[in-house]
Design a protein around this motif. Structure first.
Motif, short mmCIF file in Angstrom:
data_model
loop_
_atom_site.label_atom_id
_atom_site.label_comp_id
_atom_site.label_asym_id
_atom_site.label_seq_id
_atom_site.Cartn_x
_atom_site.Cartn_y
_atom_site.Cartn_z
N TYR A 9 0.75 -1.22 0.09
CA TYR A 9 0.03 -0.25 0.08
C TYR A 9 0.98 1.31 -0.08
CZ TYR A 9 -3.94 -2.96 1.03
OH TYR A 9 -5.17 -4.10 1.24
N SER A 10 2.17 1.22 0.60
CA SER A 10 2.70 2.51 0.68
C SER A 10 3.52 2.62 -0.46
CB SER A 10 3.93 2.36 1.80
OG SER A 10 4.82 1.34 1.49
N SER A 11 3.65 1.37 -1.28
CA SER A 11 4.37 1.49 -2.57
C SER A 11 3.51 2.40 -3.65
CB SER A 11 4.59 0.18 -3.06
OG SER A 11 5.83 -0.34 -2.25
N VAL A 12 2.12 1.75 -3.61
CA VAL A 12 1.03 2.40 -4.69
C VAL A 12 0.63 3.96 -4.36
CG1 VAL A 12 -0.94 1.68 -3.52
CG2 VAL A 12 -0.91 1.75 -5.93
N PHE A 13 0.86 4.18 -3.02
CA PHE A 13 0.60 5.60 -2.65
C PHE A 13 1.60 6.37 -3.17
CE2 PHE A 13 0.93 9.27 0.08
CZ PHE A 13 -0.19 9.76 0.15
N ALA A 14 3.04 6.16 -2.84
CA ALA A 14 4.05 6.75 -3.32
C ALA A 14 4.19 6.92 -4.84
CB ALA A 14 5.41 6.26 -2.80
N LEU A 15 4.07 5.46 -5.50
CA LEU A 15 3.77 5.72 -7.16
C LEU A 15 3.12 6.70 -7.56
CD1 LEU A 15 4.54 2.57 -9.35
CD2 LEU A 15 2.68 4.14 -9.57
N GLN A 16 1.82 6.54 -7.28
CA GLN A 16 0.86 7.33 -7.74
C GLN A 16 1.09 8.87 -7.29
OE1 GLN A 16 -0.10 5.56 -10.09
NE2 GLN A 16 -2.47 5.63 -9.99
N GLY A 17 1.53 9.26 -6.06
CA GLY A 17 1.92 10.44 -5.65
C GLY A 17 2.71 11.09 -6.69
N LEU A 18 3.86 10.53 -6.73
CA LEU A 18 4.96 11.21 -7.74
C LEU A 18 4.52 11.25 -9.20
CD1 LEU A 18 7.90 11.76 -8.19
CD2 LEU A 18 8.48 9.60 -8.43
N SER A 19 3.55 10.50 -9.66
CA SER A 19 3.17 10.51 -11.21
C SER A 19 2.14 11.86 -10.95
CB SER A 19 2.24 9.44 -11.42
OG SER A 19 0.93 9.39 -10.72
N GLY A 136 -5.76 8.19 -3.22
CA GLY A 136 -5.35 8.80 -2.25
C GLY A 136 -3.91 9.48 -2.62
N GLY A 137 -3.03 8.82 -3.19
CA GLY A 137 -1.82 9.17 -3.81
C GLY A 137 -1.72 9.95 -4.77
N LEU A 138 -2.81 9.92 -5.82
CA LEU A 138 -3.13 10.82 -6.92
C LEU A 138 -3.60 12.15 -6.30
CD1 LEU A 138 -4.89 8.42 -9.54
CD2 LEU A 138 -2.74 9.55 -9.65
N ALA A 139 -4.51 12.11 -5.37
CA ALA A 139 -4.97 13.35 -4.82
C ALA A 139 -3.80 14.30 -4.16
CB ALA A 139 -6.01 13.06 -3.74
N ALA A 140 -3.01 13.35 -3.35
CA ALA A 140 -2.03 14.10 -2.61
C ALA A 140 -0.81 14.42 -3.47
CB ALA A 140 -1.30 12.95 -1.62
N GLY A 141 -0.72 13.98 -4.65
CA GLY A 141 0.43 14.63 -5.39
C GLY A 141 0.02 15.76 -6.19
N VAL A 142 -1.09 15.84 -6.53
CA VAL A 142 -1.91 17.15 -7.14
C VAL A 142 -1.69 18.40 -6.15
CG1 VAL A 142 -3.67 18.50 -8.20
CG2 VAL A 142 -3.15 16.19 -8.84
N PHE A 143 -2.31 17.84 -4.80
CA PHE A 143 -2.62 18.81 -3.85
C PHE A 143 -1.29 19.48 -3.10
CE2 PHE A 143 -2.86 19.77 0.75
CZ PHE A 143 -3.94 20.92 0.65
N PHE A 144 -0.48 18.66 -2.88
CA PHE A 144 1.06 19.11 -2.18
C PHE A 144 1.96 19.64 -3.25
CE2 PHE A 144 -0.28 15.82 0.84
CZ PHE A 144 -0.19 16.86 2.15
#
Length: 385
Positions: A9-19, A136-144
Motif C-alpha cells: 500500500y505504501s508503494s502504490v501511494f508513493a508511485l501515484q503521488g509522484l506521477s 489517495g496518492g493521486l490526490a496528494a500528488g496534485v494537492f501538495f
C-alpha cells in the motif's frame, strides 16, 4: 494493517503521488516561457501514460515468468530513479525520457500487484483498500505539488521520490518477501482449465510470447474478459474525455482554484467508494453497474454542477474498478491477464480524449459530454457471467 499490506500500500501511494506531483507544474518543467513549452508539456504529460501502456502486458508476462515480487521491485526502483532524475534535472528532453520510464515502472507495478492481491483470502476488501490509497496518492500528488510550489516547483516531486525510495527499501527487505512467497509456477486459468506457466530459464521468450498472444485471443473471445476490457475502455475513455476538456469548457464560470477543488473531490470520492465497494457484501456485477450509473450521472451533471459531477465520476470509477478487477480475478490472477486488463484503463485514458476531440468541433462541449454519457450507459446492460 499487517506488514505485507503496509509494504504494498505504501508503494502504490508513493508511485501515484509522484506521477501526479508533476501535473500542476508542467509549464515550469517544460521551460516556462520558452516557445516550445506546449510541445514539451504534452511530452511530459503523455510520456507517462505511453510508457505504462506499452509496458503493462510484457511486464505482466514477465511477472508470471520470474515472479510478481521481482517485477514489483523493478517497477518501484525505476519509479524512484525516474523521480530522482526529474527532481534534479532541468533539461526538458531528459525529463520527458524519464517520465516515460516512470510510466514503464507503473506498467511493471500494477499487473504484479493486482495478481498478488487477487490471491489473498480477503481479495475484494484488499482491492478496495489498495484503490483507496491509489487514489489517495493521486490526490496528494496534485494537492501538495500546488501547496509546496512556493517553496520550489519540485518540492513535492522530491518528497514523493523519497517516499518511493523508502518503499523500495521495504520491498527489498524481509517485509517484501511476505508479498509473494510462492511466486513461481503461476497458473493461467481459463474456462475451468489451468495452463502452468513454469519459470524455466532455458525457455525461449519469443515462442512463449506467441503462446501468450494465443491465450490472449482465447481469453478475449471465450470468456467474459472481452466484455470487462471493453467496459474499462469506455468507462475511463468517457471520464477521461470530460476531464481533459473541462478546463477549457469551464473557463467562463470556474476559477483555477475551483477547478482544482473539483478535481481533488473526484479523487476523494474514488478513495471512499473503493473502500466501501471492497467491504460491501455485494455481487461484483452489481458493483460494476453501480459504478457505471454514478459515472454517467456525473458526466450529465457536469454542465451545471461541477463539484457534484466530479464527485460522482470519482465515485463511479472507484466503485466500478473494484468490481471489474474482481471479475478479472475469477478468470485468472496471473500477471499477464492483470496487465492485459490494465491496458484497457490506459487505452481509455489515452484514446478517449483524442477520439472525442474529433467530434468537438461539430458537436460542441455539452453535446459531446452527453453523447459520451449515453455511450457509457450502454454498457450497463452488458451481462457478465
Amino acid at each position: 494493517m499487517n506488514l505485507k499490506k503496509l509494504t504494498l500500500y505504501s508503494s502504490v501511494f508513493a508511485l501515484q503521488g509522484l506521477s501526479n506531483a508533476v501535473i500542476p507544474v508542467l509549464p515550469e518543467l517544460a521551460g516556462g516561457d520558452s516557445g516550445d513549452v506546449g510541445v514539451f508539456s504534452s511530452l511530459l504529460f503523455s510520456g507517462y501514460f505511453i510508457g505504462a501502456l506499452l509496458a503493462l502486458v510484457p511486464l505482466g508476462i514477465l511477472a508470471d515468468r520470474i515472479g510478481n515480487l521481482k517485477v514489483i521491485r523493478f517497477g518501484m526502483l525505476l519509479t524512484a530513479l525516474s523521480g530522482f532524475v526529474i527532481a534534479f534535472s532541468d533539461i526538458p528532453l531528459i525529463l520527458g525520457v524519464f517520465r516515460f520510464l516512470e510510466g514503464v515502472g507503473c506498467g511493471a507495478f500494477f499487473p504484479a500487484a493486482f495478481s498478488i492481491i487477487a490471491e489473498w483470502k480477503d481479495s475484494q476488501q484488499s482491492l478496495g483498500e489498495f484503490n483507496f490509497l491509489l487514489n489517495g496518492g493521486l490526490a496528494a500528488g496534485v494537492f501538495f505539488s500546488g501547496m509546496f510550489a512556493g517553496f520550489g516547483i519540485k518540492t513535492a516531486i522530491t518528497s514523493f521520490t523519497i517516499l518511493a525510495g523508502l518503499s523500495c527499501l521495504l520491498l527489498l527487505s524481509k517485509a517484501g518477501e511476505l508479498l509473494s512467497p510462492d511466486s513461481n509456477g503461476k497458473y493461467f486459468k481459463r474456462s475451468g482449465s489451468e495452463i502452468s506457466i513454469k519459470n524455466q530459464q532455458e525457455t525461449l521468450f519469443l515462442p512463449e510470447l506467441k503462446s501468450y498472444l494465443q491465450k490472449a485471443r482465447k481469453t478475449l473471445f471465450q470468456t467474459n474478459f472481452g466484455k470487462i476490457w471493453a467496459i474499462s475502455v469506455l468507462l475511463y475513455g468517457t471520464t477521461g474525455l470530460l476531464s481533459a476538456n473541462y478546463a477549457d469548457y469551464s473557463a467562463g464560470f470556474l476559477t483555477k482554484p475551483e477547478l482544482g477543488l473539483a478535481i481533488s473531490v473526484s479523487y476523494l470520492a474514488a478513495m471512499l467508494s473503493s473502500l466501501i465497494a471492497g467491504r460491501a457484501n455485494i455481487n461484483y456485477k452489481n458493483i460494476v453497474r453501480t459504478g457505471i450509473i454514478f459515472a454517467v450521472a456525473g458526466i450529465i451533471l457536469s454542465v451545471k454542477l461541477p463539484l457534484l459531477a466530479f464527485f460522482l465520476m470519482g465515485a463511479g470509477g472507484g466503485t466500478a474498478v473494484v468490481g471489474l478487477i474482481t471479475a478479472v480475478s475469477r478468470i485468472s490472477s496471473s500477471g499477464f491477464v492483470m496487465g492485459l486488463f490494465n491496458t484497457g484503463i490506459y487505452a481509455g485514458l489515452g484514446l478517449g480524449p483524442v477520439m472525442g476531440s474529433l467530434f468537438l468541433g461539430p458537436l460542441g462541449y455539452e453535446t459531446l459530454f452527453f453523447g459520451s454519457a449515453v455511450a457509457l450507459l450502454s454498457v450497463f446492460f452488458v451481462k457478465l457471467e
